[in-house]
Design a protein around this motif. Structure first.
Motif, PDB file in Angstrom:
ATOM      1  N   SER A  89       0.831  -1.196   0.000  1.00 51.68           N
ATOM      2  CA  SER A  89       0.000   0.000   0.000  1.00 51.68           C
ATOM      3  C   SER A  89       0.867   1.247   0.000  1.00 51.68           C
ATOM      4  CB  SER A  89      -0.922   0.011   1.227  1.00 51.68           C
ATOM      5  OG  SER A  89      -0.135   0.053   2.385  1.00 51.68           O
ATOM      6  N   VAL A  90       0.466   2.134  -0.865  1.00 49.70           N
ATOM      7  CA  VAL A  90       1.194   3.388  -0.972  1.00 49.70           C
ATOM      8  C   VAL A  90       0.718   4.268   0.172  1.00 49.70           C
ATOM      9  CG1 VAL A  90       1.619   5.399  -2.417  1.00 49.70           C
ATOM     10  CG2 VAL A  90       1.286   3.145  -3.467  1.00 49.70           C
ATOM     11  N   SER A  91       1.626   4.617   0.990  1.00 49.68           N
ATOM     12  CA  SER A  91       1.218   5.447   2.133  1.00 49.68           C
ATOM     13  C   SER A  91       1.069   6.878   1.663  1.00 49.68           C
ATOM     14  CB  SER A  91       2.253   5.355   3.258  1.00 49.68           C
ATOM     15  OG  SER A  91       3.488   5.851   2.811  1.00 49.68           O
ATOM     16  N   GLN A  92      -0.068   7.416   1.991  1.00 53.25           N
ATOM     17  CA  GLN A  92      -0.319   8.801   1.645  1.00 53.25           C
ATOM     18  C   GLN A  92      -0.041   9.642   2.874  1.00 53.25           C
ATOM     19  OE1 GLN A  92      -4.337   9.017   0.367  1.00 53.25           O
ATOM     20  NE2 GLN A  92      -3.937   8.038  -1.589  1.00 53.25           N
ATOM     21  N   GLU A  93       0.700  10.650   2.624  1.00 50.93           N
ATOM     22  CA  GLU A  93       1.023  11.513   3.740  1.00 50.93           C
ATOM     23  C   GLU A  93      -0.117  12.496   3.946  1.00 50.93           C
ATOM     24  OE1 GLU A  93       4.816  13.432   3.619  1.00 50.93           O
ATOM     25  OE2 GLU A  93       5.726  11.738   2.600  1.00 50.93           O
ATOM     26  N   LEU A  94      -0.509  12.618   5.152  1.00 51.16           N
ATOM     27  CA  LEU A  94      -1.502  13.623   5.476  1.00 51.16           C
ATOM     28  C   LEU A  94      -0.800  14.961   5.582  1.00 51.16           C
ATOM     29  CD1 LEU A  94      -3.679  11.914   8.225  1.00 51.16           C
ATOM     30  CD2 LEU A  94      -4.266  12.353   5.864  1.00 51.16           C
ATOM     31  N   GLN A  95      -1.343  15.900   4.888  1.00 49.83           N
ATOM     32  CA  GLN A  95      -0.753  17.216   4.973  1.00 49.83           C
ATOM     33  C   GLN A  95      -1.694  18.086   5.790  1.00 49.83           C
ATOM     34  OE1 GLN A  95       0.510  18.932   1.368  1.00 49.83           O
ATOM     35  NE2 GLN A  95       1.726  17.176   0.764  1.00 49.83           N
ATOM     36  N   LEU A  96      -1.195  18.508   6.893  1.00 47.73           N
ATOM     37  CA  LEU A  96      -1.987  19.355   7.763  1.00 47.73           C
ATOM     38  C   LEU A  96      -1.693  20.807   7.441  1.00 47.73           C
ATOM     39  CD1 LEU A  96      -1.455  17.517  11.160  1.00 47.73           C
ATOM     40  CD2 LEU A  96      -3.369  17.328   9.586  1.00 47.73           C
ATOM     41  N   SER A  97      -2.720  21.580   7.424  1.00 47.55           N
ATOM     42  CA  SER A  97      -2.558  23.004   7.202  1.00 47.55           C
ATOM     43  C   SER A  97      -3.132  23.720   8.401  1.00 47.55           C
ATOM     44  CB  SER A  97      -3.301  23.438   5.939  1.00 47.55           C
ATOM     45  OG  SER A  97      -2.804  22.759   4.825  1.00 47.55           O
ATOM     46  N   ARG A  98      -2.493  24.777   8.757  1.00 44.06           N
ATOM     47  CA  ARG A  98      -2.979  25.565   9.892  1.00 44.06           C
ATOM     48  C   ARG A  98      -3.878  26.671   9.388  1.00 44.06           C
ATOM     49  NH1 ARG A  98       1.960  27.649  13.405  1.00 44.06           N
ATOM     50  NH2 ARG A  98       0.476  29.349  13.565  1.00 44.06           N
ATOM     51  N   LEU A  99      -4.904  26.978  10.157  1.00 47.58           N
ATOM     52  CA  LEU A  99      -5.736  28.145   9.910  1.00 47.58           C
ATOM     53  C   LEU A  99      -5.363  29.181  10.953  1.00 47.58           C
ATOM     54  CD1 LEU A  99      -9.306  26.699   9.210  1.00 47.58           C
ATOM     55  CD2 LEU A  99      -7.778  27.783   7.594  1.00 47.58           C
ATOM     56  N   VAL A 100      -5.011  30.372  10.487  1.00 46.15           N
ATOM     57  CA  VAL A 100      -4.637  31.445  11.419  1.00 46.15           C
ATOM     58  C   VAL A 100      -5.494  32.664  11.120  1.00 46.15           C
ATOM     59  CG1 VAL A 100      -2.272  30.677  11.821  1.00 46.15           C
ATOM     60  CG2 VAL A 100      -2.744  32.213   9.933  1.00 46.15           C
ATOM     61  N   ASN A 101      -5.730  33.436  12.155  1.00 44.47           N
ATOM     62  CA  ASN A 101      -6.492  34.669  12.033  1.00 44.47           C
ATOM     63  C   ASN A 101      -5.534  35.767  11.570  1.00 44.47           C
ATOM     64  OD1 ASN A 101      -8.309  36.723  12.281  1.00 44.47           O
ATOM     65  ND2 ASN A 101      -8.822  36.309  14.411  1.00 44.47           N
ATOM     66  N   VAL A 102      -5.786  36.329  10.385  1.00 44.24           N
ATOM     67  CA  VAL A 102      -4.872  37.301   9.788  1.00 44.24           C
ATOM     68  C   VAL A 102      -5.595  38.636   9.605  1.00 44.24           C
ATOM     69  CG1 VAL A 102      -3.505  37.841   7.731  1.00 44.24           C
ATOM     70  CG2 VAL A 102      -3.552  35.520   8.611  1.00 44.24           C
ATOM     71  N   GLU A 103      -4.892  39.722   9.942  1.00 42.61           N
ATOM     72  CA  GLU A 103      -5.404  41.066   9.691  1.00 42.61           C
ATOM     73  C   GLU A 103      -4.806  41.557   8.375  1.00 42.61           C
ATOM     74  OE1 GLU A 103      -5.297  45.583  11.513  1.00 42.61           O
ATOM     75  OE2 GLU A 103      -4.464  43.928  12.680  1.00 42.61           O
ATOM     76  N   VAL A 104      -5.658  42.036   7.483  1.00 45.97           N
ATOM     77  CA  VAL A 104      -5.211  42.504   6.171  1.00 45.97           C
ATOM     78  C   VAL A 104      -4.538  43.863   6.343  1.00 45.97           C
ATOM     79  CG1 VAL A 104      -5.943  43.210   3.861  1.00 45.97           C
ATOM     80  CG2 VAL A 104      -7.050  41.266   4.980  1.00 45.97           C
ATOM     81  N   TRP A 105      -3.296  43.982   5.782  1.00 42.09           N
ATOM     82  CA  TRP A 105      -2.594  45.271   5.792  1.00 42.09           C
ATOM     83  C   TRP A 105      -2.875  46.017   4.496  1.00 42.09           C
ATOM     84  CZ3 TRP A 105       2.887  43.349   7.593  1.00 42.09           C
ATOM     85  CH2 TRP A 105       2.858  43.118   8.984  1.00 42.09           C
ATOM     86  N   SER A 106      -2.723  45.318   3.371  1.00 42.78           N
ATOM     87  CA  SER A 106      -2.949  45.979   2.078  1.00 42.78           C
ATOM     88  C   SER A 106      -3.208  44.921   1.010  1.00 42.78           C
ATOM     89  CB  SER A 106      -1.745  46.837   1.694  1.00 42.78           C
ATOM     90  OG  SER A 106      -0.617  46.014   1.486  1.00 42.78           O
TER      91      SER A 106
END
Length: 191
Positions: A89-106
């Motif tokens: 079985s081909v192991s699939q890597e789980l890719q975790l992504s973070r969600l962060v609260n970002v304030e828009v500058w421009s």
């Protein structure tokens, strides 16, 4: 006088006792008669259910229906097909992504926006939309208090999809930070 009163009371008392006895006897007789009639009616109904009329002859369809039945079905046992050995079985890597609260500058516009999108497309980013849709997408620069370098917020460049709409300076968004170095993307508007 008292003798006549006693005789009269005795006569009347005897008559009342007789009437009471007759009433009780008649009440018991009525119940016994009702029970006998009910039993007779139940027996007649039971006999009528199983009674076949003498003049009734069954036609071919009724005979076929009465003689019909169900076939006994026997389960068929089949062996499972032999599967070829599966490769490891081909192991699939789980890719975790973070969600962060970002304030828009421009927002990036014009040539800056085009160069950044083209560079990401050439690097093979899967988040970049087709070139025809670039005008509906926005690119913003912002920062998150969650990601700091030397106690200063680190700048984040991210895509804003058209369904979120145009964001302005000071707006907040939940931005997905990919682990593979691709461009970040806003997933939800917070304001």
């Amino acid at each position: 006088m008292s003798l006549t009163a006693l005789l009269l009371t005795g006569c009347f008392g005897g008559t009342i006792a007789q009437q009471l006895a007759r009433s009780l006897f008649m009440h018991g007789a009525d119940k016994a008669t009702a029970a006998a009639v009910d039993a007779h009616e139940r027996n007649e109904k039971r006999v009528a259910q199983y009674l076949v009329p003498n003049n009734t002859k069954l036609d071919d369809y009724q005979i076929a229906f009465l003689n019909s039945g169900f076939e006994v079905i026997h389960p068929q046992i089949e062996t499972l097909p032999q599967t070829a050995e599966q490769p490891e079985s081909v192991s699939q890597e789980l890719q975790l992504s973070r969600l962060v609260n970002v304030e828009v500058w421009s927002l990036l516009i014009g040539d800056e926006k085009q160069r950044l999108l083209e560079k990401s497309r050439l690097q093979g980013s899967q988040l970049i939309p087709p070139k025809e849709e670039w005008s509906t997408w926005h690119v913003a620069i912002g920062a998150s208090n969650d990601i700091k370098t030397n106690n200063n917020p680190e700048p984040i460049i991210f895509l804003i999809p058209p369904d979120i709409g145009k964001m302005r300076s000071g707006s907040r968004a939940l931005v997905e930070l990919p682990n593979n170095g691709e461009l970040s993307i806003a997933r939800y508007a917070v304001n």
